[in-house]
Design a protein around this motif. Structure first.
Motif, PDB file in Angstrom:
ATOM      1  N   LYS A 100     -29.814   1.531  27.622  1.00 49.29           N
ATOM      2  CA  LYS A 100     -29.441   2.791  26.981  1.00 49.29           C
ATOM      3  C   LYS A 100     -30.258   3.028  25.713  1.00 49.29           C
ATOM      4  O   LYS A 100     -30.785   4.117  25.491  1.00 49.29           O
ATOM      5  N   CYS A 101     -30.420   2.016  24.899  1.00 49.31           N
ATOM      6  CA  CYS A 101     -31.194   2.155  23.671  1.00 49.31           C
ATOM      7  C   CYS A 101     -32.682   2.311  23.969  1.00 49.31           C
ATOM      8  O   CYS A 101     -33.382   3.049  23.276  1.00 49.31           O
ATOM      9  N   ALA A 102     -33.170   1.632  24.999  1.00 45.70           N
ATOM     10  CA  ALA A 102     -34.576   1.758  25.381  1.00 45.70           C
ATOM     11  C   ALA A 102     -34.877   3.177  25.846  1.00 45.70           C
ATOM     12  O   ALA A 102     -35.914   3.750  25.488  1.00 45.70           O
ATOM     13  N   MET A 103     -33.982   3.770  26.625  1.00 43.85           N
ATOM     14  CA  MET A 103     -34.180   5.143  27.074  1.00 43.85           C
ATOM     15  C   MET A 103     -34.160   6.100  25.886  1.00 43.85           C
ATOM     16  O   MET A 103     -34.927   7.059  25.852  1.00 43.85           O
ATOM     17  N   ARG A 104     -33.323   5.848  24.914  1.00 44.35           N
ATOM     18  CA  ARG A 104     -33.266   6.699  23.731  1.00 44.35           C
ATOM     19  C   ARG A 104     -34.568   6.605  22.936  1.00 44.35           C
ATOM     20  O   ARG A 104     -35.081   7.605  22.439  1.00 44.35           O
ATOM     21  N   GLU A 105     -35.140   5.411  22.825  1.00 38.57           N
ATOM     22  CA  GLU A 105     -36.373   5.233  22.081  1.00 38.57           C
ATOM     23  C   GLU A 105     -37.582   5.830  22.799  1.00 38.57           C
ATOM     24  O   GLU A 105     -38.476   6.357  22.171  1.00 38.57           O
ATOM     25  N   VAL A 106     -37.609   5.741  24.141  1.00 38.78           N
ATOM     26  CA  VAL A 106     -38.715   6.324  24.915  1.00 38.78           C
ATOM     27  C   VAL A 106     -38.611   7.832  24.912  1.00 38.78           C
ATOM     28  O   VAL A 106     -39.620   8.533  24.813  1.00 38.78           O
ATOM     29  N   GLY A 107     -37.417   8.344  25.014  1.00 43.94           N
ATOM     30  CA  GLY A 107     -37.204   9.785  25.083  1.00 43.94           C
ATOM     31  C   GLY A 107     -36.694  10.157  26.462  1.00 43.94           C
ATOM     32  O   GLY A 107     -37.253   9.728  27.460  1.00 43.94           O
ATOM     33  N   GLY A 108     -35.650  10.942  26.522  1.00 50.12           N
ATOM     34  CA  GLY A 108     -35.021  11.280  27.783  1.00 50.12           C
ATOM     35  C   GLY A 108     -35.886  12.099  28.708  1.00 50.12           C
ATOM     36  O   GLY A 108     -35.775  12.016  29.921  1.00 50.12           O
ATOM     37  N   ARG A 109     -36.800  12.898  28.179  1.00 54.04           N
ATOM     38  CA  ARG A 109     -37.628  13.759  29.010  1.00 54.04           C
ATOM     39  C   ARG A 109     -38.969  13.137  29.365  1.00 54.04           C
ATOM     40  O   ARG A 109     -39.749  13.729  30.089  1.00 54.04           O
ATOM     41  N   ASN A 110     -39.247  11.959  28.868  1.00 56.65           N
ATOM     42  CA  ASN A 110     -40.540  11.318  29.068  1.00 56.65           C
ATOM     43  C   ASN A 110     -40.468  10.364  30.262  1.00 56.65           C
ATOM     44  O   ASN A 110     -40.519   9.146  30.106  1.00 56.65           O
ATOM     45  N   LYS A 111     -40.381  10.899  31.476  1.00 55.25           N
ATOM     46  CA  LYS A 111     -40.212  10.091  32.672  1.00 55.25           C
ATOM     47  C   LYS A 111     -41.446   9.248  32.974  1.00 55.25           C
ATOM     48  O   LYS A 111     -41.332   8.119  33.435  1.00 55.25           O
ATOM     49  N   LYS A 112     -42.635   9.760  32.701  1.00 55.47           N
ATOM     50  CA  LYS A 112     -43.866   9.008  32.973  1.00 55.47           C
ATOM     51  C   LYS A 112     -43.923   7.736  32.130  1.00 55.47           C
ATOM     52  O   LYS A 112     -44.328   6.683  32.611  1.00 55.47           O
ATOM     53  N   GLU A 113     -43.541   7.827  30.886  1.00 54.13           N
ATOM     54  CA  GLU A 113     -43.531   6.652  30.017  1.00 54.13           C
ATOM     55  C   GLU A 113     -42.502   5.642  30.505  1.00 54.13           C
ATOM     56  O   GLU A 113     -42.752   4.431  30.499  1.00 54.13           O
TER      57      GLU A 113
END
Length: 67
Positions: A48-61
């Motif tokens: 959950k925290c990793a997804m928040r740091e990457v960004g919810g809309r940044n699927k490629k990353e």
């Protein structure tokens, strides 16, 4: 911040996230970019925290992290 996937741990060895303090199985490493304002080099965080740091809309990353 760079995020790296470390894998899953077994149910008996769940870890405590250093950001939100919840118990989790998927481990991610968070490494700050230089120059950094934080005083730590690396922390282990949950999905959950990793997804928040990457960004919810940044699927490629997010997909790049799991390769």
């Amino acid at each position: 911040m760079r995020i790296k996937y470390l894998g899953k741990v077994s149910v008996n060895n769940m870890f405590k996230c250093h950001m939100c303090a919840t118990m989790g199985r998927d481990r991610y490493s968070a490494i700050p970019q230089l120059p950094s304002l934080v005083d730590w080099n690396e922390i282990i965080i949950c999905k959950k925290c990793a997804m928040r740091e990457v960004g919810g809309r940044n699927k490629k990353e997010w997909e790049r992290i799991h390769k």
